[in-house]
Design an enzyme around this catalytic site. Structure first.
Site, PDB file in Angstrom:
ATOM      1  N   GLY A  53       0.842  -1.184   0.000  1.00 16.87           N
ATOM      2  CA  GLY A  53       0.000   0.000   0.000  1.00 16.87           C
ATOM      3  C   GLY A  53       0.877   1.233   0.000  1.00 16.87           C
ATOM      4  O   GLY A  53       1.776   1.380   0.843  1.00 16.87           O
ATOM      5  N   GLN A 203      -5.166  -9.507  -2.190  1.00 15.58           N
ATOM      6  CA  GLN A 203      -5.281  -8.486  -1.140  1.00 15.58           C
ATOM      7  C   GLN A 203      -6.727  -8.218  -0.754  1.00 15.58           C
ATOM      8  O   GLN A 203      -7.013  -7.888   0.394  1.00 15.58           O
ATOM      9  CB  GLN A 203      -4.619  -7.177  -1.595  1.00 15.58           C
ATOM     10  CG  GLN A 203      -3.123  -7.273  -1.831  1.00 15.58           C
ATOM     11  CD  GLN A 203      -2.798  -7.473  -3.295  1.00 15.58           C
ATOM     12  OE1 GLN A 203      -3.497  -8.188  -4.007  1.00 15.58           O
ATOM     13  NE2 GLN A 203      -1.728  -6.835  -3.752  1.00 15.58           N
ATOM     14  N   ASP A 244      -1.593   3.971  -6.568  1.00 17.51           N
ATOM     15  CA  ASP A 244      -0.193   4.089  -6.174  1.00 17.51           C
ATOM     16  C   ASP A 244       0.481   5.292  -6.816  1.00 17.51           C
ATOM     17  O   ASP A 244       1.535   5.711  -6.376  1.00 17.51           O
ATOM     18  CB  ASP A 244       0.563   2.819  -6.547  1.00 17.51           C
ATOM     19  CG  ASP A 244       0.205   1.664  -5.622  1.00 17.51           C
ATOM     20  OD1 ASP A 244       1.031   1.326  -4.769  1.00 17.51           O
ATOM     21  OD2 ASP A 244      -0.907   1.133  -5.742  1.00 17.51           O
TER      22      ASP A 244
END
Length: 353
Positions: A53, A203, A244
């Site tokens: 993350g 995830q 991201d």
């Protein structure tokens, strides 16, 4: 509603304490914390996905710089520390190339060192730990603001689909996209969350579903290939993802599979929202074509833990991220406000603020 889950924690005094990382590779079966006392251990934890993350990676990297300075303060003269830290910055920056928060945090720590030339070695170390803690605290505060802004965009009784993990485990303890979902749930606006499993690292299945269940947020886990079906059935009011990296024109890089969701939203007339702290915006990159895409191991595709799920020796492609063009993005939700098209001038205003 908030969560107690934070993937990194500092424990003890600055001169002898350590950073703890929650090993997300073992969740949900086991909650195991690693103790890390050197920047090399922090770098390994980032590279090997003990944590992941973008915001959490940036936080960990900041503490890694402070840990390196603590060692150097014993081994080197004060005027040598700044030079020796260059190798530390370089080492940390090579761990995960796509997440811009990593580079943002390293640059912030580097700037802190440059602005602290009058401090002796112990005072510099204390200042760097203070800056790392500030990055941690600011991230959580920013996510809380982002959550409130994003929740305002959702209709009453919203059914939301999300991809990957963007919650406390990916940040300083609240979340970006999942933070918006948390805020909507706390406001009584959320009916349900569809959780993409997020192949190949799972995830969504391992982490997002775990967080939702801990906070009693109603959720249903689905495979990535089921999203189109539920959209067609009218079961999805909005898709909210993290990112991201956002670049100057509004293109975004996020976990592989995000681009496909954006295309599906366009076809079904569903809003596609991106939650991104300002620290995730790369103002220097002009389009998604300039975003480096991390290529991860074939084994993460061919195996689940130690269990093989594909023929031995099969050729594998594993880009960890894909790029979604700005034309598919309904809005980018930041802690400074909701940004809509045209993205280049509107994102530029955030840089100026």
């Amino acid at each position: 509603m908030e969560t107690a889950v934070a993937p990194v924690q500092w424990v003890g005094a600055l001169d002898r304490g350590h950073l703890k990382m929650l090993d997300q590779r073992l969740l949900p079966a086991e909650e195991h914390w690693h103790e890390m006392s050197t920047y090399a251990e922090v770098a390994d934890g980032i590279r090997d996905m003990v944590i992941r993350g973008a915001p959490a990676i940036g936080i960990a990297a900041a503490y890694g710089v402070a840990l390196a300075a603590r060692v150097l303060a014993v081994e080197a003269e004060r005027d040598e520390i700044e030079e020796k830290l260059e190798d530390v910055y370089d080492h940390l920056s090579k761990t995960r190339p796509t997440a811009v928060n990593l580079f943002w945090a390293i640059e912030r720590m580097k700037r802190t060192v440059a602005e602290s030339s009058e401090l002796d070695a112990p005072a510099l170390v204390a200042r760097l730990f203070e800056e790392a803690e500030a990055i941690f605290t600011e991230d959580r505060d920013n996510n809380l603001r982002m959550g409130r802004l994003g929740a305002d965009l959702l209709p009453e009784g919203a059914k939301v689909l999300t991809h990957c993990n963007t919650g406390g485990l990916a940040t300083g303890g609240y979340g970006t996209a999942l933070g918006i979902i948390r805020a909507a749930h706390a406001a009584g606006k959320l009916e349900h969350v569809w959780v993409d499993e997020t192949r190949p690292y799972l995830q969504g299945a391992r982490l997002t579903a775990w967080e939702c269940m801990k906070d009693e947020i109603p959720c249903t886990l689905i495979t990535d290939s089921m999203a189109a079906h539920f959209m067609k059935e009218g079961e999805v009011d909005a898709v909210i993802v993290g990112t991201d990296r956002v670049v100057a024109n509004g293109d975004i890089a996020n976990k592989i599979g995000t681009y496909g969701l954006a295309v599906l939203c366009k076809h079904h007339g569903i809003p596609f929202y991106v939650a991104a702290p300002v620290s995730t915006i790369d103002f220097e990159a002009q389009s998604g074509d300039e975003i480096p895409i991390e290529q991860r191991s074939a084994r993460e595709v061919t195996h689940i833990k130690e269990q093989a799920i594909a023929p031995e020796g099969v050729q594998v492609a594993h880009p960890a991220f894909d790029v979604t063009p700005n034309t598919l993005v309904t809005a980018i939700i930041t802690e400074e406000g909701v940004v809509e098209a045209p993205y280049r001038p509107n994102l530029a205003k955030l840089r100026e603020s």
